[in-house]
Scaffold this motif. Structure first.
Motif, short mmCIF file in Angstrom:
data_model
loop_
_atom_site.label_atom_id
_atom_site.label_comp_id
_atom_site.label_asym_id
_atom_site.label_seq_id
_atom_site.Cartn_x
_atom_site.Cartn_y
_atom_site.Cartn_z
N ASN A 51 0.81 -1.22 0.00
CA ASN A 51 0.00 0.00 0.00
C ASN A 51 0.84 1.27 0.00
OD1 ASN A 51 0.95 -0.27 2.59
ND2 ASN A 51 -1.02 0.11 3.59
N SER A 52 2.12 1.18 -0.33
CA SER A 52 2.98 2.37 -0.37
C SER A 52 2.53 3.31 -1.48
CB SER A 52 4.44 1.97 -0.60
OG SER A 52 4.95 1.26 0.50
N ASP A 53 2.61 4.60 -1.19
CA ASP A 53 2.20 5.59 -2.19
C ASP A 53 3.42 6.17 -2.89
OD1 ASP A 53 3.25 7.15 -0.15
OD2 ASP A 53 1.47 8.38 0.11
N LEU A 54 3.15 6.96 -3.92
CA LEU A 54 4.19 7.71 -4.62
C LEU A 54 4.24 9.08 -3.98
CD1 LEU A 54 3.39 6.76 -8.33
CD2 LEU A 54 5.38 6.06 -7.00
N ASP A 55 5.34 9.39 -3.33
CA ASP A 55 5.51 10.66 -2.63
C ASP A 55 6.34 11.59 -3.49
OD1 ASP A 55 4.25 9.97 -0.09
OD2 ASP A 55 5.96 8.65 0.23
N ILE A 56 5.78 12.74 -3.80
CA ILE A 56 6.49 13.74 -4.61
C ILE A 56 6.58 15.01 -3.79
CG2 ILE A 56 6.45 15.10 -6.74
CD1 ILE A 56 4.60 12.82 -7.88
N ILE A 57 7.81 15.46 -3.56
CA ILE A 57 8.00 16.71 -2.83
C ILE A 57 8.23 17.85 -3.82
CG2 ILE A 57 8.78 15.65 -0.68
CD1 ILE A 57 11.68 16.38 -1.51
N CYS A 58 7.81 19.03 -3.42
CA CYS A 58 7.93 20.22 -4.26
C CYS A 58 8.32 21.42 -3.39
CB CYS A 58 6.60 20.54 -4.93
SG CYS A 58 6.01 19.29 -6.08
N CYS A 59 8.82 22.44 -4.06
CA CYS A 59 9.14 23.70 -3.39
C CYS A 59 8.35 24.82 -4.07
CB CYS A 59 10.64 23.98 -3.49
SG CYS A 59 11.09 25.60 -2.83
N PHE A 60 7.67 25.61 -3.28
CA PHE A 60 6.92 26.74 -3.85
C PHE A 60 7.37 28.06 -3.21
CE2 PHE A 60 4.19 25.07 -0.41
CZ PHE A 60 4.02 26.19 0.37
N ALA A 61 7.28 29.11 -4.00
CA ALA A 61 7.55 30.45 -3.49
C ALA A 61 6.23 31.11 -3.10
CB ALA A 61 8.28 31.29 -4.53
N ASP A 62 5.16 30.76 -3.81
CA ASP A 62 3.85 31.37 -3.62
C ASP A 62 2.83 30.26 -3.34
OD1 ASP A 62 1.13 32.17 -4.41
OD2 ASP A 62 2.07 34.05 -5.05
N LYS A 63 2.33 30.22 -2.13
CA LYS A 63 1.41 29.17 -1.70
C LYS A 63 0.16 29.09 -2.59
CE LYS A 63 -1.45 29.86 1.71
NZ LYS A 63 -2.16 30.00 2.99
N GLN A 64 -0.44 30.26 -2.87
CA GLN A 64 -1.67 30.27 -3.68
C GLN A 64 -1.40 29.75 -5.10
OE1 GLN A 64 -1.05 32.87 -1.49
NE2 GLN A 64 -2.74 32.35 -0.12
N GLU A 65 -0.28 30.16 -5.68
CA GLU A 65 0.06 29.69 -7.02
C GLU A 65 0.23 28.17 -7.04
OE1 GLU A 65 3.70 29.96 -10.27
OE2 GLU A 65 3.94 30.92 -8.32
N PHE A 66 0.89 27.63 -6.02
CA PHE A 66 1.10 26.18 -5.92
C PHE A 66 -0.24 25.46 -5.78
CE2 PHE A 66 2.17 22.34 -3.33
CZ PHE A 66 2.92 21.69 -4.29
N GLN A 67 -1.08 25.92 -4.86
CA GLN A 67 -2.40 25.31 -4.66
C GLN A 67 -3.23 25.35 -5.94
OE1 GLN A 67 -3.50 27.68 -1.14
NE2 GLN A 67 -3.92 25.74 -0.11
N LYS A 68 -3.21 26.47 -6.64
CA LYS A 68 -3.97 26.60 -7.88
C LYS A 68 -3.43 25.64 -8.94
CE LYS A 68 -5.54 29.98 -11.36
NZ LYS A 68 -5.95 28.90 -12.20
N SER A 69 -2.13 25.54 -9.06
CA SER A 69 -1.53 24.63 -10.03
C SER A 69 -1.91 23.18 -9.73
CB SER A 69 -0.01 24.79 -10.04
OG SER A 69 0.56 23.89 -10.96
N ILE A 70 -1.83 22.80 -8.46
CA ILE A 70 -2.19 21.43 -8.05
C ILE A 70 -3.67 21.17 -8.37
CG2 ILE A 70 -2.47 19.87 -6.08
CD1 ILE A 70 0.46 20.35 -6.87
N THR A 71 -4.51 22.11 -7.97
CA THR A 71 -5.95 21.94 -8.20
C THR A 71 -6.27 21.90 -9.68
OG1 THR A 71 -6.39 23.03 -6.09
CG2 THR A 71 -8.22 22.89 -7.66
N ASP A 72 -5.71 22.83 -10.46
CA ASP A 72 -5.97 22.86 -11.90
C ASP A 72 -5.53 21.57 -12.59
OD1 ASP A 72 -6.94 25.43 -11.57
OD2 ASP A 72 -5.21 26.42 -12.52
N ASN A 73 -4.40 21.03 -12.17
CA ASN A 73 -3.84 19.85 -12.84
C ASN A 73 -4.38 18.51 -12.36
OD1 ASN A 73 -1.76 20.65 -14.85
ND2 ASN A 73 -0.96 21.79 -13.09
#
Length: 180
Positions: A51-73
């Motif tokens: 049941n292991s998942d795929l863990d992907i770490i990321c770095c963002f400068a702008d929280k809202q931009e990151f959240q929007k990108s994740i949600t949009d994609n």
């Protein structure tokens, strides 16, 4: 080992090849490119369990931009969720969803990916697995099957006391990666 490029997964075990196929066919890492994504966790170092998942770490400068990108994609993916959480006093954005029976977790912080604990643990754990061999790797997998998280499993196998997450990082000074 260069964990920046997932090509190594193509030469791995069946589950690693499946992970490579999913990550490339869905273009998840390409969609996250501007956030310096790195696949971390158990699958890259071959200590995953069923049941292991795929863990992907990321770095963002702008929280809202990151959240929007994740949600949009990814909001159309099965079981999609996104939330904010504190991780060691640092704000993190965590999204989860499922693709072809693989749970995927995207974890973003305003910390460069190679400085995040998940990446640092990956490098230390890879080094320890290389140093201690197959019997040790199987011991970690068995501890994980018994319900232990990865870092506590390493701590048990190594006889470490104290907080396993910080204790493992003490190996960084002895186990430096050439990519750092």
């Amino acid at each position: 080992m260069d964990f920046d490029n997932i090509e190594y997964l193509q030469r791995g075990n069946n589950r690693q090849r499946q992970a490579y196929s999913i990550l490339t066919s869905t273009q998840i890492l390409s969609k996250l490119k501007r956030f310096d994504p790195i696949l971390v966790g158990t699958i890259p170092i071959n200590i995953d369990i069923e049941n292991s998942d795929l863990d992907i770490i990321c770095c963002f400068a702008d929280k809202q931009e990151f959240q929007k990108s994740i949600t949009d994609n990814f909001s159309n993916e099965s079981s999609f969720t996104i939330k904010e959480q504190l991780s060691l006093d640092t704000l993190a954005i965590v999204a989860n969803f499922v693709v072809d029976n693989f749970e995927i977790e995207i974890f973003g912080q305003s910390i460069p990916t190679k400085q995040q604990f998940a990446y640092r643990h990956l490098i230390v754990e890879h080094s320890l697995l290389s140093k201690h061999g197959e019997k040790f790797r199987h011991q970690i997998i068995e501890l994980k099957r018994q319900g232990h998280k990865t870092e506590p499993a390493f701590a048990i196998a190594l006889g470490l006391t104290g907080d396993p997450y910080t204790e493992l990082l003490k190996f960084e000074t002895n186990e430096k990666s050439p990519n750092r």
